[in-house]
Design a protein around this motif. Sequence first.
Motif, PDB file in Angstrom:
ATOM      1  N   HIS A 149       0.830  -1.195   0.000  1.00  7.54           N
ATOM      2  CA  HIS A 149       0.000   0.000   0.000  1.00  7.54           C
ATOM      3  C   HIS A 149       0.866   1.248   0.000  1.00  7.54           C
ATOM      4  CE1 HIS A 149      -3.729  -2.143   0.406  1.00  7.54           C
ATOM      5  NE2 HIS A 149      -3.160  -2.894   1.323  1.00  7.54           N
ATOM      6  N   SER A 150       2.153   1.061  -0.027  1.00  7.67           N
ATOM      7  CA  SER A 150       3.070   2.200  -0.045  1.00  7.67           C
ATOM      8  C   SER A 150       3.234   2.670  -1.481  1.00  7.67           C
ATOM      9  CB  SER A 150       4.419   1.784   0.529  1.00  7.67           C
ATOM     10  OG  SER A 150       5.317   2.848   0.447  1.00  7.67           O
ATOM     11  N   ARG A 151       3.312   3.960  -1.643  1.00  5.11           N
ATOM     12  CA  ARG A 151       3.471   4.514  -2.977  1.00  5.11           C
ATOM     13  C   ARG A 151       4.447   5.662  -2.900  1.00  5.11           C
ATOM     14  NH1 ARG A 151      -1.443   7.199  -6.281  1.00  5.11           N
ATOM     15  NH2 ARG A 151      -0.209   8.769  -7.294  1.00  5.11           N
ATOM     16  N   LEU A 152       5.475   5.605  -3.703  1.00  3.90           N
ATOM     17  CA  LEU A 152       6.443   6.685  -3.737  1.00  3.90           C
ATOM     18  C   LEU A 152       5.998   7.668  -4.804  1.00  3.90           C
ATOM     19  CD1 LEU A 152       9.021   7.236  -2.184  1.00  3.90           C
ATOM     20  CD2 LEU A 152      10.301   6.168  -4.007  1.00  3.90           C
ATOM     21  N   ALA A 153       5.919   8.929  -4.447  1.00  5.24           N
ATOM     22  CA  ALA A 153       5.474   9.939  -5.399  1.00  5.24           C
ATOM     23  C   ALA A 153       6.384   9.912  -6.619  1.00  5.24           C
ATOM     24  CB  ALA A 153       5.489  11.317  -4.763  1.00  5.24           C
ATOM     25  N   SER A 154       5.797   9.832  -7.795  1.00  4.72           N
ATOM     26  CA  SER A 154       6.600   9.755  -9.003  1.00  4.72           C
ATOM     27  C   SER A 154       6.262  10.861  -9.998  1.00  4.72           C
ATOM     28  CB  SER A 154       6.407   8.390  -9.677  1.00  4.72           C
ATOM     29  OG  SER A 154       5.054   8.224 -10.031  1.00  4.72           O
ATOM     30  N   GLN A 155       5.210  11.604  -9.756  1.00  8.74           N
ATOM     31  CA  GLN A 155       4.807  12.639 -10.695  1.00  8.74           C
ATOM     32  C   GLN A 155       5.243  14.007 -10.204  1.00  8.74           C
ATOM     33  OE1 GLN A 155       3.587  12.130 -13.687  1.00  8.74           O
ATOM     34  NE2 GLN A 155       3.616   9.955 -13.320  1.00  8.74           N
ATOM     35  N   PHE A 156       6.120  14.602 -10.936  1.00  9.50           N
ATOM     36  CA  PHE A 156       6.608  15.931 -10.610  1.00  9.50           C
ATOM     37  C   PHE A 156       6.283  16.833 -11.774  1.00  9.50           C
ATOM     38  CE2 PHE A 156       9.086  12.810  -8.412  1.00  9.50           C
ATOM     39  CZ  PHE A 156       8.989  13.251  -7.110  1.00  9.50           C
ATOM     40  N   GLY A 157       5.616  17.897 -11.483  1.00 13.80           N
ATOM     41  CA  GLY A 157       5.225  18.800 -12.533  1.00 13.80           C
ATOM     42  C   GLY A 157       4.691  20.072 -11.928  1.00 13.80           C
ATOM     43  N   PRO A 158       4.328  20.992 -12.777  1.00 16.44           N
ATOM     44  CA  PRO A 158       3.844  22.274 -12.268  1.00 16.44           C
ATOM     45  C   PRO A 158       2.472  22.140 -11.614  1.00 16.44           C
ATOM     46  CG  PRO A 158       3.607  22.177 -14.642  1.00 16.44           C
ATOM     47  CD  PRO A 158       4.334  20.931 -14.235  1.00 16.44           C
ATOM     48  N   VAL A 159       2.249  22.948 -10.605  1.00 15.11           N
ATOM     49  CA  VAL A 159       0.951  23.017  -9.946  1.00 15.11           C
ATOM     50  C   VAL A 159       0.514  24.471  -9.875  1.00 15.11           C
ATOM     51  CG1 VAL A 159       1.244  20.922  -8.578  1.00 15.11           C
ATOM     52  CG2 VAL A 159       1.947  23.105  -7.642  1.00 15.11           C
ATOM     53  N   ARG A 160      -0.791  24.659  -9.778  1.00 15.74           N
ATOM     54  CA  ARG A 160      -1.360  25.994  -9.604  1.00 15.74           C
ATOM     55  C   ARG A 160      -2.023  26.065  -8.243  1.00 15.74           C
ATOM     56  NH1 ARG A 160      -1.400  29.847 -12.959  1.00 15.74           N
ATOM     57  NH2 ARG A 160      -0.676  29.464 -15.059  1.00 15.74           N
ATOM     58  N   PHE A 161      -1.747  27.173  -7.530  1.00 14.09           N
ATOM     59  CA  PHE A 161      -2.362  27.442  -6.241  1.00 14.09           C
ATOM     60  C   PHE A 161      -3.248  28.673  -6.376  1.00 14.09           C
ATOM     61  CE2 PHE A 161       1.543  25.300  -4.887  1.00 14.09           C
ATOM     62  CZ  PHE A 161       1.066  24.422  -3.936  1.00 14.09           C
ATOM     63  N   ALA A 162      -4.330  28.686  -5.619  1.00  9.67           N
ATOM     64  CA  ALA A 162      -5.223  29.844  -5.576  1.00  9.67           C
ATOM     65  C   ALA A 162      -5.953  29.857  -4.239  1.00  9.67           C
ATOM     66  CB  ALA A 162      -6.239  29.782  -6.715  1.00  9.67           C
ATOM     67  N   ASN A 163      -6.488  31.030  -3.900  1.00 16.65           N
ATOM     68  CA  ASN A 163      -7.398  31.185  -2.777  1.00 16.65           C
ATOM     69  C   ASN A 163      -6.845  30.638  -1.460  1.00 16.65           C
ATOM     70  OD1 ASN A 163      -9.865  32.056  -1.710  1.00 16.65           O
ATOM     71  ND2 ASN A 163     -10.729  30.013  -1.900  1.00 16.65           N
ATOM     72  N   LEU A 164      -5.636  31.040  -1.097  1.00 15.74           N
ATOM     73  CA  LEU A 164      -5.032  30.591   0.156  1.00 15.74           C
ATOM     74  C   LEU A 164      -5.496  31.432   1.327  1.00 15.74           C
ATOM     75  CD1 LEU A 164      -2.298  30.310  -2.046  1.00 15.74           C
ATOM     76  CD2 LEU A 164      -1.771  28.979  -0.037  1.00 15.74           C
ATOM     77  N   SER A 165      -5.749  30.762   2.442  1.00 16.09           N
ATOM     78  CA  SER A 165      -6.049  31.485   3.682  1.00 16.09           C
ATOM     79  C   SER A 165      -5.530  30.679   4.853  1.00 16.09           C
ATOM     80  CB  SER A 165      -7.539  31.774   3.825  1.00 16.09           C
ATOM     81  OG  SER A 165      -8.246  30.606   4.122  1.00 16.09           O
ATOM     82  N   LEU A 166      -5.141  31.409   5.895  1.00 17.68           N
ATOM     83  CA  LEU A 166      -4.691  30.815   7.150  1.00 17.68           C
ATOM     84  C   LEU A 166      -5.360  31.621   8.246  1.00 17.68           C
ATOM     85  CD1 LEU A 166      -2.781  28.766   8.544  1.00 17.68           C
ATOM     86  CD2 LEU A 166      -1.066  30.581   8.581  1.00 17.68           C
ATOM     87  N   THR A 167      -6.338  31.016   8.920  1.00 18.75           N
ATOM     88  CA  THR A 167      -7.133  31.747   9.896  1.00 18.75           C
ATOM     89  C   THR A 167      -7.118  31.056  11.253  1.00 18.75           C
ATOM     90  OG1 THR A 167      -9.119  30.576   9.171  1.00 18.75           O
ATOM     91  CG2 THR A 167      -8.727  32.738   8.207  1.00 18.75           C
ATOM     92  N   MET A 168      -7.251  31.864  12.296  1.00 16.32           N
ATOM     93  CA  MET A 168      -7.413  31.333  13.634  1.00 16.32           C
ATOM     94  C   MET A 168      -8.890  30.993  13.793  1.00 16.32           C
ATOM     95  SD  MET A 168      -6.225  32.864  17.309  1.00 16.32           S
ATOM     96  CE  MET A 168      -6.965  34.451  16.998  1.00 16.32           C
ATOM     97  N   ILE A 169      -9.163  29.821  14.350  1.00 16.13           N
ATOM     98  CA  ILE A 169     -10.553  29.418  14.522  1.00 16.13           C
ATOM     99  C   ILE A 169     -10.853  29.237  16.003  1.00 16.13           C
ATOM    100  CG2 ILE A 169     -10.784  28.376  12.258  1.00 16.13           C
ATOM    101  CD1 ILE A 169     -10.344  25.671  13.497  1.00 16.13           C
ATOM    102  N   ASP A 170     -12.089  29.414  16.340  1.00 11.52           N
ATOM    103  CA  ASP A 170     -12.533  29.195  17.708  1.00 11.52           C
ATOM    104  C   ASP A 170     -12.528  27.708  18.012  1.00 11.52           C
ATOM    105  OD1 ASP A 170     -13.033  31.915  18.053  1.00 11.52           O
ATOM    106  OD2 ASP A 170     -15.085  31.719  17.279  1.00 11.52           O
ATOM    107  N   ALA A 171     -12.354  27.371  19.276  1.00 13.06           N
ATOM    108  CA  ALA A 171     -12.366  25.973  19.695  1.00 13.06           C
ATOM    109  C   ALA A 171     -13.672  25.286  19.287  1.00 13.06           C
ATOM    110  CB  ALA A 171     -12.145  25.867  21.188  1.00 13.06           C
ATOM    111  N   LYS A 172     -14.787  26.003  19.338  1.00 14.37           N
ATOM    112  CA  LYS A 172     -16.079  25.404  18.977  1.00 14.37           C
ATOM    113  C   LYS A 172     -16.164  25.076  17.489  1.00 14.37           C
ATOM    114  CE  LYS A 172     -18.295  29.743  18.190  1.00 14.37           C
ATOM    115  NZ  LYS A 172     -19.045  30.814  18.449  1.00 14.37           N
ATOM    116  N   ASP A 173     -15.324  25.736  16.655  1.00 12.03           N
ATOM    117  CA  ASP A 173     -15.311  25.465  15.220  1.00 12.03           C
ATOM    118  C   ASP A 173     -14.338  24.350  14.849  1.00 12.03           C
ATOM    119  OD1 ASP A 173     -17.111  27.525  14.832  1.00 12.03           O
ATOM    120  OD2 ASP A 173     -15.551  29.006  14.474  1.00 12.03           O
ATOM    121  N   SER A 174     -13.521  23.923  15.807  1.00 12.08           N
ATOM    122  CA  SER A 174     -12.496  22.913  15.562  1.00 12.08           C
ATOM    123  C   SER A 174     -13.119  21.595  15.109  1.00 12.08           C
ATOM    124  CB  SER A 174     -11.674  22.703  16.828  1.00 12.08           C
ATOM    125  OG  SER A 174     -10.627  21.824  16.582  1.00 12.08           O
TER     126      SER A 174
END
Length: 178
Positions: A149-174
């Motif tokens: 079930h082990s798989r070594l990553a073999s595909q290397f290529g360009p990726v696109r990123f969009a819409n990044l966010s890093l937010t603090m959340i309340d414990a009740k939202d965890s």
Amino acid sequence: MATEFLKNGNFSDGLKYWAAPEGFDPDFKPWPAGDGQSIKLDATEVTVSQFINELPDSTLRIEFDVHSADVKIDEALFVIAVGGYNKEGALNLTPIIGLATKEWEHFSGEITFEEALEKCFVNLSAPSNTFRFSLSNSNSNSNSNSNSHSRLASQFGPVRFANLSLTMIDAKDSDQTD
């Protein structure tokens, strides 16, 4: 209300607030699911970073959209690292390693820091073929002839990123991930 730590996470202002290597071409394209644009990272070990003064000892939610930017590659490896240094100067790092597919996918997850951190960063990259990481655990002591079930990553290529966010959340939202 959540506290947002990233600035310009949708790249609507280009690379403003992001650090990139000299000569880096972000190849901006409109992000199809909303405002802003996407950024392309080739698999040349290019890292684009945003620096954050401090992160609290809290649970943070990271969200982003990603896809493989090469139609010939079904899955391309990507890495996002969020981290910083504690009061003693020790690095506290949380890597997010995944595979980007041909279609845009939304990722959302939680990162918990047990202590407040300083000199923090968020790094985005698409590793080159010199990077190797096991995507699942394998039992090398197994004597069975079944498929691993082990798989070594073999595909290397360009990726696109969009819409990044890093937010603090309340414990009740965890623990409410998408």
